[in-house]
Motif scaffolding. Sequence first.
Motif, PDB file in Angstrom:
ATOM      1  N   GLU A  30     -39.620  35.961   5.734  1.00  0.00           N
ATOM      2  CA  GLU A  30     -38.978  37.211   5.331  1.00  0.00           C
ATOM      3  C   GLU A  30     -37.743  37.500   6.175  1.00  0.00           C
ATOM      4  N   LEU A  33     -34.854  35.265   5.038  1.00  0.00           N
ATOM      5  CA  LEU A  33     -34.278  35.723   3.777  1.00  0.00           C
ATOM      6  C   LEU A  33     -33.490  37.019   3.962  1.00  0.00           C
ATOM      7  N   VAL A  50     -35.769  34.597  -5.173  1.00  0.00           N
ATOM      8  CA  VAL A  50     -36.448  33.589  -4.356  1.00  0.00           C
ATOM      9  C   VAL A  50     -37.953  33.665  -4.582  1.00  0.00           C
ATOM     10  N   LEU A 133     -39.367  26.890  -0.909  1.00  0.00           N
ATOM     11  CA  LEU A 133     -38.606  27.993  -1.471  1.00  0.00           C
ATOM     12  C   LEU A 133     -37.984  27.547  -2.789  1.00  0.00           C
ATOM     13  N   PHE A 135     -35.241  28.841  -5.879  1.00  0.00           N
ATOM     14  CA  PHE A 135     -34.148  29.784  -6.091  1.00  0.00           C
ATOM     15  C   PHE A 135     -33.788  29.835  -7.569  1.00  0.00           C
ATOM     16  N   VAL A 156     -29.369  30.854   3.883  1.00  0.00           N
ATOM     17  CA  VAL A 156     -30.769  30.542   4.213  1.00  0.00           C
ATOM     18  C   VAL A 156     -30.832  29.376   5.198  1.00  0.00           C
TER      19      VAL A 156
END
Length: 226
Positions: A30, A33, A50, A133, A135, A156
């Motif tokens: 978190e 991001l 995300v 992750l 996107f 990122v």
Amino acid sequence: MNSPDVIAALHARRSVRGFLGTSVSRQTVEAILADAARSPSASNMQPWRVYACGGDVRNRLSAELIALHLAGGDDHREEYVYYPPLWRDLYLARRRKVGKALYGLLGIAKGDATGMARQYARNYDFFGAPVGLFFTIERDQGQAAWLDLGMFLYGVMMASIGHGLATCPQQAFARYHRLIRARLDIPESEVVVCGMSLGHPDPGEPANRLTTEREPVGEFARFLGL
């Protein structure tokens, strides 16, 4: 702000293809991001989305992706054009050079299709990283959103360095967007653009010794009135 640290981070960034199993907390993801969200976007639209996965969710998705890929995945296609339909010599030479260097480090000989396929399949295990992750951007967005997403992706990657972690951006996931969409509950209104592995780099992984070159500024820039 320590300017030398900023420059050092720019030069430290690389695509890591081997991670330790050391866990990464949700709080750290978190924070990364949140830092990356300071990336610029047209009219501050912030079009990126995300989907972060870890633990059993990551492991089940990885197992399914690997099985699908090894089975051929013949009816799966990415939703957008990534590589050029016709490679020109300049870009093809660069691509071949980095491929040769990577496979050389891994001991995969030229023409070893099995070895190359095995290495490519590691994409779908996130190269051992504990966090994956994904996107996306909404389908009705224009080209500006793709530019914004690119800047966010780099944010990122850079923020991860600041948190002591490494990444590997991977367009390879886009081919299997239907499976990823179903498992991570991504709506059809969004395009699965790419994925990214996130974790602690494995210092013993040969692939992580890869160093890529960059063209000198004079090759890609022109200065007018300076």
